[in-house]
Design a protein around this motif. Sequence first.
Motif, mmCIF file in Angstrom:
data_model
loop_
_atom_site.group_PDB
_atom_site.id
_atom_site.type_symbol
_atom_site.label_atom_id
_atom_site.label_comp_id
_atom_site.label_asym_id
_atom_site.label_seq_id
_atom_site.Cartn_x
_atom_site.Cartn_y
_atom_site.Cartn_z
ATOM 1 N N LEU A 43 0.286 -11.529 -3.742
ATOM 2 C CA LEU A 43 1.425 -10.601 -3.708
ATOM 3 C C LEU A 43 2.540 -11.039 -4.644
ATOM 4 C CD1 LEU A 43 1.706 -9.965 0.126
ATOM 5 C CD2 LEU A 43 0.782 -8.428 -1.610
ATOM 6 N N ILE A 46 8.315 -10.068 -4.606
ATOM 7 C CA ILE A 46 8.632 -8.655 -4.788
ATOM 8 C C ILE A 46 10.150 -8.519 -4.879
ATOM 9 C CG2 ILE A 46 8.456 -6.344 -3.772
ATOM 10 C CD1 ILE A 46 5.973 -7.575 -2.224
ATOM 11 N N ALA A 50 12.716 -3.194 -5.155
ATOM 12 C CA ALA A 50 11.486 -2.412 -4.968
ATOM 13 C C ALA A 50 11.454 -1.791 -3.571
ATOM 14 C CB ALA A 50 10.259 -3.285 -5.181
ATOM 15 N N TRP A 51 12.072 -2.488 -2.619
ATOM 16 C CA TRP A 51 12.126 -1.982 -1.244
ATOM 17 C C TRP A 51 13.294 -1.016 -1.038
ATOM 18 C CZ3 TRP A 51 8.149 -3.386 1.831
ATOM 19 C CH2 TRP A 51 7.470 -4.581 1.540
ATOM 20 N N THR A 52 14.432 -1.363 -1.653
ATOM 21 C CA THR A 52 15.657 -0.657 -1.282
ATOM 22 C C THR A 52 15.891 0.616 -2.073
ATOM 23 O OG1 THR A 52 16.924 -2.029 -2.826
ATOM 24 C CG2 THR A 52 16.793 -2.782 -0.551
ATOM 25 N N LYS A 53 15.467 0.629 -3.339
ATOM 26 C CA LYS A 53 15.808 1.778 -4.188
ATOM 27 C C LYS A 53 14.658 2.774 -4.285
ATOM 28 C CE LYS A 53 17.760 1.165 -8.094
ATOM 29 N NZ LYS A 53 18.612 2.350 -7.920
ATOM 30 N N LEU A 54 15.000 4.027 -4.516
ATOM 31 C CA LEU A 54 13.963 4.997 -4.843
ATOM 32 C C LEU A 54 13.305 4.546 -6.147
ATOM 33 C CD1 LEU A 54 15.376 8.589 -4.278
ATOM 34 C CD2 LEU A 54 13.414 7.529 -3.158
ATOM 35 N N PRO A 55 11.968 4.553 -6.197
ATOM 36 C CA PRO A 55 11.300 4.134 -7.428
ATOM 37 C C PRO A 55 11.765 4.981 -8.615
ATOM 38 C CG PRO A 55 9.732 4.352 -5.619
ATOM 39 C CD PRO A 55 11.037 4.896 -5.128
ATOM 40 N N GLY A 208 -3.855 -1.793 2.122
ATOM 41 C CA GLY A 208 -2.684 -1.393 2.893
ATOM 42 C C GLY A 208 -1.518 -0.952 2.015
ATOM 43 N N LEU A 209 -1.596 -1.327 0.733
ATOM 44 C CA LEU A 209 -0.533 -0.996 -0.224
ATOM 45 C C LEU A 209 -0.480 0.492 -0.530
ATOM 46 C CD1 LEU A 209 1.438 -2.568 -2.143
ATOM 47 C CD2 LEU A 209 -0.407 -2.640 -3.809
ATOM 48 N N ARG A 210 -1.614 1.162 -0.458
ATOM 49 C CA ARG A 210 -1.774 2.595 -0.768
ATOM 50 C C ARG A 210 -1.421 2.866 -2.228
ATOM 51 N NH1 ARG A 210 -5.156 3.153 0.981
ATOM 52 N NH2 ARG A 210 -5.253 5.386 1.274
ATOM 53 N N SER A 234 5.143 3.851 -3.438
ATOM 54 C CA SER A 234 6.203 2.956 -2.976
ATOM 55 C C SER A 234 6.600 1.951 -4.055
ATOM 56 C CB SER A 234 5.748 2.196 -1.722
ATOM 57 O OG SER A 234 4.793 1.214 -2.066
ATOM 58 N N GLY A 235 7.818 1.428 -3.948
ATOM 59 C CA GLY A 235 8.302 0.419 -4.886
ATOM 60 C C GLY A 235 7.413 -0.818 -4.936
ATOM 61 N N PRO A 236 7.048 -1.408 -3.773
ATOM 62 C CA PRO A 236 6.155 -2.568 -3.812
ATOM 63 C C PRO A 236 4.805 -2.241 -4.461
ATOM 64 C CG PRO A 236 7.264 -2.453 -1.692
ATOM 65 C CD PRO A 236 7.630 -1.186 -2.430
ATOM 66 N N ILE A 240 3.551 -4.487 -7.573
ATOM 67 C CA ILE A 240 2.334 -5.300 -7.444
ATOM 68 C C ILE A 240 1.212 -4.698 -8.283
ATOM 69 C CG2 ILE A 240 0.562 -6.072 -5.804
ATOM 70 C CD1 ILE A 240 2.879 -6.069 -3.670
ATOM 71 N N ALA B 50 -1.159 -6.315 6.804
ATOM 72 C CA ALA B 50 -0.497 -5.041 6.496
ATOM 73 C C ALA B 50 -0.741 -4.658 5.033
ATOM 74 C CB ALA B 50 0.999 -5.135 6.772
ATOM 75 N N TRP B 51 -0.881 -5.664 4.183
ATOM 76 C CA TRP B 51 -1.150 -5.419 2.769
ATOM 77 C C TRP B 51 -2.629 -5.229 2.487
ATOM 78 C CZ3 TRP B 51 3.085 -4.915 -0.256
ATOM 79 C CH2 TRP B 51 4.275 -5.549 0.147
ATOM 80 N N LYS B 53 -5.438 -4.696 4.638
ATOM 81 C CA LYS B 53 -6.345 -3.804 5.367
ATOM 82 C C LYS B 53 -5.871 -2.350 5.304
ATOM 83 C CE LYS B 53 -7.834 -4.904 9.387
ATOM 84 N NZ LYS B 53 -9.189 -4.390 9.078
ATOM 85 N N GLY B 205 18.160 1.889 4.463
ATOM 86 C CA GLY B 205 18.356 1.282 3.148
ATOM 87 C C GLY B 205 17.067 0.833 2.483
ATOM 88 N N GLY B 208 12.555 2.587 -1.123
ATOM 89 C CA GLY B 208 11.364 2.229 -1.895
ATOM 90 C C GLY B 208 10.116 2.100 -1.035
ATOM 91 N N ARG B 210 9.025 4.241 1.161
ATOM 92 C CA ARG B 210 8.415 5.570 1.317
ATOM 93 C C ARG B 210 7.932 5.790 2.750
ATOM 94 N NH1 ARG B 210 11.071 7.596 -0.599
ATOM 95 N NH2 ARG B 210 10.029 9.505 -1.116
#
Lengths: 330, 330
Positions: A43, A46, A50-55, A208-210, A234-236, A240, B50-51, B53, B205, B208, B210
């Motif tokens: 991983l 990160i 990547a988590w907080t902002k809209l991509p 799980g990342l989709r 998603s940002g992550p 990744i 979570a990542w 699977k 907050g 990212g 989603r």
Amino acid sequence: MPERLDELRYHGGNLSAARRSFPNAPEPWIDLSTGINPVPYPLGIIAPSAWTKLPEPCALAELEAAARAAGGAKPSTEIVAAPGTQSLIQWLPRVFPARRVGILGFTYGEHEECWRAAGAQVSTVEALADLIAFDVGVVVNPNNPDGRTFPPDDLAEIAKTLAQRGGLLIVDEAFMDALGRRSSLVPRLPEAGALVLRSFGKIYGLSGLRLGFAVASPQVGGMLRRAIGPWAVSGPAIEIGRRALTDASWLEETVARLTDEAARLDRLLQSAGFEIVGGTPLFRLAQHKRARAFFERLGRAGILSRPFQAKPDFARPVAPISAWLYQRWH
Amino acid sequence: MPERLDELRYHGGNLSAARRSFPNAPEPWIDLSTGINPVPYPLGIIAPSAWTKLPEPCALAELEAAARAAGGAKPSTEIVAAPGTQSLIQWLPRVFPARRVGILGFTYGEHEECWRAAGAQVSTVEALADLIAFDVGVVVNPNNPDGRTFPPDDLAEIAKTLAQRGGLLIVDEAFMDALGRRSSLVPRLPEAGALVLRSFGKIYGLSGLRLGFAVASPQVGGMLRRAIGPWAVSGPAIEIGRRALTDASWLEETVARLTDEAARLDRLLQSAGFEIVGGTPLFRLAQHKRARAFFERLGRAGILSRPFQAKPDFARPVAPISAWLYQRWH
């Protein structure tokens, strides 16, 4: 016969159902029921944003550029990132309404499921050439669950024929990374009548990342992009995914390792009396008269394989970290 | 006038476009252009599985149960998790084809965009009661960008009327968490003619990540769930979402803090000659004859606010960590 066998048949990876079916199995379960690489891409770190902002659009464009380079797609080919290939499979019947859909089977069930749900007439055909008779043709290449492959030349030919009638060939290359670029239709695109689906989570072990991609002509890809809309990934996943797709040496080492492990698993299965029917480095399909009994024996030992309803002789364990399997199987 | 002002108008948060428009602005940018809480819910530790699977059905059910409890939804109401509210907005016109769609405006542009793209006739109306004349009505409550709110009683009435003709009222409660349960339609559901959209990323907050939800009758929710398909939401989103939605004290403290900061921002805006038009604790709408000049002045200082094309007097800065604003604005 476990009560919830149906849940385990439908899709792999349902460990909750496995636990209910085999309540006395030792923990942790070893999951051989999916075609997901058990050694994930690291991983790394990160970025908080990547988590907080809209991509942002430019981050998505960089991810898609990395996928383009990794797959060997031409600059004129459109690449559309999505939150998993499944989300694209859900959208396809809405974006390309078709009356008659032909699916080369026996194969992954979600294509049929989604086209039927959208009201299409779905037929399963046995030969690639049969697909030209439909509005939309679907091939999984390499095929899941038997690993059967189809030459890109043949697929391009079918796509051309379908395009002449405004049709579309959908090639699901979910397990293609383990086979290499020469087996893929992606470098041959764009073709007006072809759309390729690429999965990220399977070979990179991060389902799980989709994350998944559609690869197509600008017109077909553009229609999918507009349907999916902004901020779909998603940002992550963007961060990744971009890192992993530009790391060619990791992929090369991974494919070599999985290929070795698949061979080792084949020998193990053969020593238990299975006949190897096919597979890819990410999964094996093996046949045995008493496959169901093996499935249950493995289940009681906390090892989840995949039973097939259509062909009850089959069991599908994936290439595992082989030490695990030796340890618990015997 | 920045060349790329259109990009900044269309949606907030496009810092790349902001950097191109104001190349000499100091870094890092302060982004006041979105309604996203700048103090995110702590990510905590995310389980490796979570990542790696595919998200299991029971994990998704637990996330949806947490959303149910947090929103005060009845057990008979269906809650459908999705990878962001936008993905639901993209699906709605496909799942509920409607010829005539009424949107209470001026409001968030993506509803109109998606219905038009699907071929619907879209009208913007000014009064809630006008929505009963359409097949589908859309209200954003509280409204973006002016914070206007609509009593749940009135919304339930409209939904009932629409349901009598097989219609649907879509209530986008993207910014509702900052207002509390009594302002929400969710506890009044299920209603055959009502569907509520809830955003996760704004108040927590974590846009990212989603994550968003549809809240509806079992019939309407079931149709959306089948359209979206399995594994729509990522493993990290399921895990973090579930944790956040069961943390009532974090939400309470956050709403209190944002409310304070919004008041402080109002005073600051007023001291600069703005008239406060409306807002929620997550964003403010302020009017000034020279709002565009302020937008550009802020931009040159590395502060991104949101200009409005329809009403060029408006600027929309969100409630920031106020110390930042004081420091750079003056």
